[in-house]
Design a protein around this motif. Structure first.
Motif, PDB file in Angstrom:
ATOM      1  N   ARG A 183       3.960   5.985 -22.340  1.00 38.56           N
ATOM      2  CA  ARG A 183       3.738   7.415 -21.238  1.00 38.56           C
ATOM      3  C   ARG A 183       2.708   8.165 -21.482  1.00 38.56           C
ATOM      4  O   ARG A 183       1.958   9.043 -20.499  1.00 38.56           O
ATOM      5  N   SER A 184       1.712   7.518 -22.927  1.00 38.22           N
ATOM      6  CA  SER A 184       0.682   8.356 -23.125  1.00 38.22           C
ATOM      7  C   SER A 184      -0.166   7.768 -22.241  1.00 38.22           C
ATOM      8  O   SER A 184      -1.450   8.508 -22.446  1.00 38.22           O
ATOM      9  N   THR A 185      -0.360   6.831 -21.759  1.00 41.64           N
ATOM     10  CA  THR A 185      -1.782   6.093 -21.051  1.00 41.64           C
ATOM     11  C   THR A 185      -1.370   6.702 -19.142  1.00 41.64           C
ATOM     12  O   THR A 185      -0.074   6.367 -19.103  1.00 41.64           O
ATOM     13  N   MET A 186      -1.966   6.971 -19.002  1.00 38.62           N
ATOM     14  CA  MET A 186      -2.590   7.253 -17.543  1.00 38.62           C
ATOM     15  C   MET A 186      -1.488   6.277 -16.883  1.00 38.62           C
ATOM     16  O   MET A 186      -1.484   5.943 -15.882  1.00 38.62           O
ATOM     17  N   LEU A 187      -2.006   4.955 -16.975  1.00 32.90           N
ATOM     18  CA  LEU A 187      -1.215   4.169 -16.372  1.00 32.90           C
ATOM     19  C   LEU A 187      -0.135   4.248 -15.853  1.00 32.90           C
ATOM     20  O   LEU A 187       0.667   3.360 -15.162  1.00 32.90           O
ATOM     21  N   VAL A 222       1.070  -0.982  -0.340  1.00 30.29           N
ATOM     22  CA  VAL A 222       0.144  -0.134  -0.405  1.00 30.29           C
ATOM     23  C   VAL A 222       0.907   1.175   0.084  1.00 30.29           C
ATOM     24  O   VAL A 222       0.407   2.498  -1.179  1.00 30.29           O
ATOM     25  N   ALA A 223       1.902   1.654   0.732  1.00 30.53           N
ATOM     26  CA  ALA A 223       3.155   2.368   0.374  1.00 30.53           C
ATOM     27  C   ALA A 223       3.342   2.594  -0.123  1.00 30.53           C
ATOM     28  O   ALA A 223       3.413   4.034  -1.205  1.00 30.53           O
ATOM     29  N   VAL A 224       3.749   1.641  -1.557  1.00 27.30           N
ATOM     30  CA  VAL A 224       4.274   1.862  -2.938  1.00 27.30           C
ATOM     31  C   VAL A 224       3.352   2.520  -3.523  1.00 27.30           C
ATOM     32  O   VAL A 224       3.714   3.371  -4.283  1.00 27.30           O
ATOM     33  N   LEU A 225       2.186   1.917  -2.975  1.00 22.27           N
ATOM     34  CA  LEU A 225       1.110   2.429  -4.239  1.00 22.27           C
ATOM     35  C   LEU A 225       0.906   3.603  -4.477  1.00 22.27           C
ATOM     36  O   LEU A 225       0.024   4.009  -4.973  1.00 22.27           O
ATOM     37  N   ARG A 226       0.769   4.362  -2.908  1.00 26.07           N
ATOM     38  CA  ARG A 226      -0.189   6.046  -2.569  1.00 26.07           C
ATOM     39  C   ARG A 226       1.326   6.149  -3.106  1.00 26.07           C
ATOM     40  O   ARG A 226       1.115   7.778  -2.677  1.00 26.07           O
ATOM     41  N   ASP A 227       2.521   5.949  -2.472  1.00 24.95           N
ATOM     42  CA  ASP A 227       3.602   7.054  -2.871  1.00 24.95           C
ATOM     43  C   ASP A 227       3.891   7.495  -4.494  1.00 24.95           C
ATOM     44  O   ASP A 227       5.320   6.602  -4.931  1.00 24.95           O
ATOM     45  N   HIS A 228       3.524   8.378  -4.947  1.00 23.51           N
ATOM     46  CA  HIS A 228       3.816   8.237  -6.546  1.00 23.51           C
ATOM     47  C   HIS A 228       5.262   9.530  -6.634  1.00 23.51           C
ATOM     48  O   HIS A 228       6.394   8.878  -7.711  1.00 23.51           O
ATOM     49  N   ARG A 229       5.512   9.932  -5.180  1.00 23.97           N
ATOM     50  CA  ARG A 229       6.227  10.527  -5.852  1.00 23.97           C
ATOM     51  C   ARG A 229       7.912  10.110  -5.211  1.00 23.97           C
ATOM     52  O   ARG A 229       8.934  10.318  -5.903  1.00 23.97           O
ATOM     53  N   THR A 230       7.364   9.147  -4.987  1.00 30.99           N
ATOM     54  CA  THR A 230       8.702   8.707  -3.917  1.00 30.99           C
ATOM     55  C   THR A 230       9.209   6.854  -5.721  1.00 30.99           C
ATOM     56  O   THR A 230       9.934   6.485  -6.000  1.00 30.99           O
ATOM     57  N   TYR A 231       7.859   6.251  -5.364  1.00 28.22           N
ATOM     58  CA  TYR A 231       7.760   5.318  -6.511  1.00 28.22           C
ATOM     59  C   TYR A 231       6.976   5.190  -8.145  1.00 28.22           C
ATOM     60  O   TYR A 231       5.799   5.387  -7.579  1.00 28.22           O
ATOM     61  N   SER A 232       8.198   5.593  -9.139  1.00 25.12           N
ATOM     62  CA  SER A 232       7.092   6.372 -10.213  1.00 25.12           C
ATOM     63  C   SER A 232       6.406   5.349 -11.378  1.00 25.12           C
ATOM     64  O   SER A 232       7.683   4.362 -11.367  1.00 25.12           O
ATOM     65  N   SER A 233       5.277   5.527 -11.599  1.00 25.62           N
ATOM     66  CA  SER A 233       4.798   4.775 -12.620  1.00 25.62           C
ATOM     67  C   SER A 233       5.508   4.961 -14.268  1.00 25.62           C
ATOM     68  O   SER A 233       5.320   4.420 -15.300  1.00 25.62           O
ATOM     69  N   TRP A 234       6.192   6.971 -14.355  1.00 24.93           N
ATOM     70  CA  TRP A 234       6.801   6.984 -15.103  1.00 24.93           C
ATOM     71  C   TRP A 234       8.412   6.635 -15.267  1.00 24.93           C
ATOM     72  O   TRP A 234       8.087   6.731 -16.798  1.00 24.93           O
ATOM     73  N   VAL A 289      -6.138  -5.846  -1.761  1.00 22.17           N
ATOM     74  CA  VAL A 289      -5.601  -4.391  -3.024  1.00 22.17           C
ATOM     75  C   VAL A 289      -5.564  -5.693  -4.423  1.00 22.17           C
ATOM     76  O   VAL A 289      -4.940  -4.816  -5.155  1.00 22.17           O
ATOM     77  N   SER A 290      -6.540  -5.987  -4.466  1.00 27.46           N
ATOM     78  CA  SER A 290      -6.910  -6.784  -5.688  1.00 27.46           C
ATOM     79  C   SER A 290      -7.235  -5.882  -7.135  1.00 27.46           C
ATOM     80  O   SER A 290      -6.405  -5.870  -8.149  1.00 27.46           O
ATOM     81  N   PHE A 291      -7.491  -4.493  -6.829  1.00 31.73           N
ATOM     82  CA  PHE A 291      -7.928  -3.482  -7.614  1.00 31.73           C
ATOM     83  C   PHE A 291      -6.683  -2.455  -7.135  1.00 31.73           C
ATOM     84  O   PHE A 291      -6.851  -1.414  -8.543  1.00 31.73           O
ATOM     85  N   GLY A 292      -5.837  -2.577  -6.624  1.00 31.43           N
ATOM     86  CA  GLY A 292      -4.653  -1.806  -6.956  1.00 31.43           C
ATOM     87  C   GLY A 292      -4.685  -0.799  -5.642  1.00 31.43           C
ATOM     88  O   GLY A 292      -5.751  -1.080  -4.363  1.00 31.43           O
ATOM     89  N   ASP A 293      -4.379   0.562  -5.277  1.00 30.65           N
ATOM     90  CA  ASP A 293      -4.676   1.415  -4.503  1.00 30.65           C
ATOM     91  C   ASP A 293      -3.943   2.512  -4.853  1.00 30.65           C
ATOM     92  O   ASP A 293      -3.074   2.988  -5.391  1.00 30.65           O
ATOM     93  N   HIS A 302      -3.539   5.725  -8.929  1.00 30.71           N
ATOM     94  CA  HIS A 302      -4.039   4.331  -9.949  1.00 30.71           C
ATOM     95  C   HIS A 302      -5.367   3.257  -9.402  1.00 30.71           C
ATOM     96  O   HIS A 302      -5.313   1.955 -10.313  1.00 30.71           O
ATOM     97  N   VAL A 303      -5.765   3.577  -8.083  1.00 23.87           N
ATOM     98  CA  VAL A 303      -7.158   2.295  -8.131  1.00 23.87           C
ATOM     99  C   VAL A 303      -7.563   2.027  -9.320  1.00 23.87           C
ATOM    100  O   VAL A 303      -8.032   3.479  -9.558  1.00 23.87           O
ATOM    101  N   CYS A 304      -8.217   1.338  -9.208  1.00 26.29           N
ATOM    102  CA  CYS A 304      -8.794   0.177 -10.451  1.00 26.29           C
ATOM    103  C   CYS A 304      -9.710   1.372 -10.638  1.00 26.29           C
ATOM    104  O   CYS A 304     -11.125   1.859 -10.336  1.00 26.29           O
ATOM    105  N   LEU A 305      -9.767   2.004 -11.719  1.00 31.32           N
ATOM    106  CA  LEU A 305     -11.051   2.831 -12.488  1.00 31.32           C
ATOM    107  C   LEU A 305     -12.798   1.660 -13.004  1.00 31.32           C
ATOM    108  O   LEU A 305     -13.992   2.221 -12.443  1.00 31.32           O
ATOM    109  N   GLY A 306     -12.282   0.981 -13.294  1.00 34.51           N
ATOM    110  CA  GLY A 306     -13.075  -0.196 -13.369  1.00 34.51           C
ATOM    111  C   GLY A 306     -13.355  -1.129 -12.206  1.00 34.51           C
ATOM    112  O   GLY A 306     -14.188  -2.215 -12.934  1.00 34.51           O
TER     113      GLY A 306
END
Length: 423
Positions: free
Chosen positions: A91-95, A61-73, A361-365, A368-372
């Motif tokens: 990088r053109s997708t929000m994921l 949960v800590a990793v998924l919530r902290d986008h500044r430290t743990y980047s998807s980009w 956390v099956s839909f994340g956190d 990027h928590v799952c919109l669907g």
């Protein structure tokens, strides 16, 4: 397991063909909650630099919530590194973006999809979803040989696909294309589930997520959007076609919705049935209406999350669970392990359909928590309700087959008894 340090391997996709490696996850949670994993060459797929496996619920949960430290980009969200030439397009997708403005336009894109995926629009499909479940289950029952059927082939693949294409607004004649693309992209690690990989100039397999191999899908997305601009409907693609997206954003939206939107339910529905087949008492509790259906859906998602892992990249030197992590290191969270963390879930190996609270956390956190998730839960709830109303208690009539993948928790064959009285 690496005999040198006693750290079990949870990277090899072939491990997951046998089952979710709960014994390995448990050992990691107890002794190595942030553990270094090697990335050797497997089945021709090239070796990588390795990554940190995160297996405890709180750390995931800590990793998924902290986008500044743990980047998807920085490196996108798959364990294997993308070709550097592909990264700008990915990088053109929000994921593969972060909420920081410098790392894409995540907030704007997420708001667009939120408006397209409103609960009211999703709920309007409930009647259609229920009728589809009834029709597919009846066809499987009536067409079964010796009272058994492969539920993946006869029901759940079609159920997930057709529900999604209704929501997107894909014409019926084109719907098989979406399943073909999904299988190719999701099943690429599985030699049985996917076609032979295309090779690059170096003789190595090319990742099917590479933009160079997605031209057919992207071309279709542009054509469908043009059609929706001329002939708008009450569907998600009409909303996206009129949202002012640039071509790359539109293409990657279609890619994300097609693959993620389809495979979430495509993986979860047979996984939930398999869990119920292995626990007849739990099924009787569900069929007898002794637990709220929404709670039951969440517990089945906890024990069979559609997604096994997601990757981030450390943006700066940091520390997690006492482990030093360097900027640029890959950090991979393991959802199925977090969902079985004894620190959070009492008796996590038990299928407790009334479990509450259930912070899986099956839909994340985080951002990027799952919109669907609402649409997925609706489909799963309706599917289990219709099974209980019309079908016998799920009983295995052969060995199920799991997808060879360290990303999607897929079931590719599920032979179940389909003849007999509901119960």
């Amino acid at each position: 397991m690496d005999p040198a340090d006693g750290v079990p391997d949870v990277f090899d996709p072939r491990v997951y063909a046998v089952g979710i490696p709960h014994d390995r996850y448990r050992l990691l949670r107890e002794r190595h909650p942030v553990a270094w994993q090697a990335e050797p060459e497997i089945e021709g797929w090239p070796a990588g630099p390795g990554f940190w496996a995160v297996t405890r619920h709180a750390d995931v949960v800590a990793v998924l919530r902290d986008h500044r430290t743990y980047s998807s980009w920085l490196g996108a969200t798959q364990i294997r590194d993308p070709d550097p030439a592909d990264l700008p397009f990915l990088r053109s997708t929000m994921l593969n973006q972060d909420p920081d403005k410098a790392c894409g336009d995540h907030g704007r894109l997420r708001r667009l999809v939120s408006r397209a995926f409103t609960p009211a629009r999703v709920d309007a499909f409930a009647g259609r979803v229920r009728e589809r479940a009834r029709t597919l289950l009846a066809a499987a029952r009536d067409g079964a040989e010796d009272g058994a059927a492969d539920l993946v082939r006869t029901v759940t693949d079609e159920y997930a696909l057709l529900n999604l294409t209704d929501l997107l607004g894909v014409p019926p004649a084109d719907r098989a294309l979406l399943l073909e693309w999904t299988v190719r992209i999701i099943g690429y690690q599985d030699p049985e589930d996917a076609p032979a990989p295309r090779l690059g100039p170096d003789g190595k397999p090319r990742n099917p997520r590479s933009p160079a191999l997605l031209g057919e899908m992207f071309g279709y997305a542009r054509e469908l959007a043009a059609h929706k601009r001329a002939h708008p409907g009450e569907d998600v693609m009409t909303s996206l076609a009129h949202a002012g997206l640039d071509p790359a954003e539109l293409e990657m939206f279609f890619f994300l919705l097609t693959v993620a939107g389809n495979d979430t339910v495509r993986a979860a529905a047979p996984g939930g049935l398999l869990a119920l087949a292995r626990d007849p008492d739990a099924y009787r509790t569900l069929a007898g209406g002794l637990v709220p259906r929404d709670r039951a859906v969440d517990e089945l998602l906890r024990v069979h999350p559609p997604v096994l892992s997601f990757r981030r990249t450390a943006a700066a030197d940091t520390e997690l669970a006492g482990q030093r992590i360097r900027a640029g290191d890959k950090v991979v969270v393991f959802h199925a392990s977090a969902n079985h963390d004894e620190r959070v879930f009492t008796d996590p190996a038990a299928l407790d359909l009334g479990r509450a609270p259930n912070p899986h956390v099956s839909f994340g956190d985080g951002p990027h928590v799952c919109l669907g998730a609402h649409f997925a839960r609706l489909q799963l709830r309706v599917f289990y309700e219709e099974w209980c109303a019309a079908m016998p208690a799920p009983e295995l009539e052969g060995l199920p087959r799991r997808l060879v993948s360290n990303f999607i928790n897929g079931i590719t064959r599920l032979p179940l008894r389909v003849s007999g009285r509901p119960g």
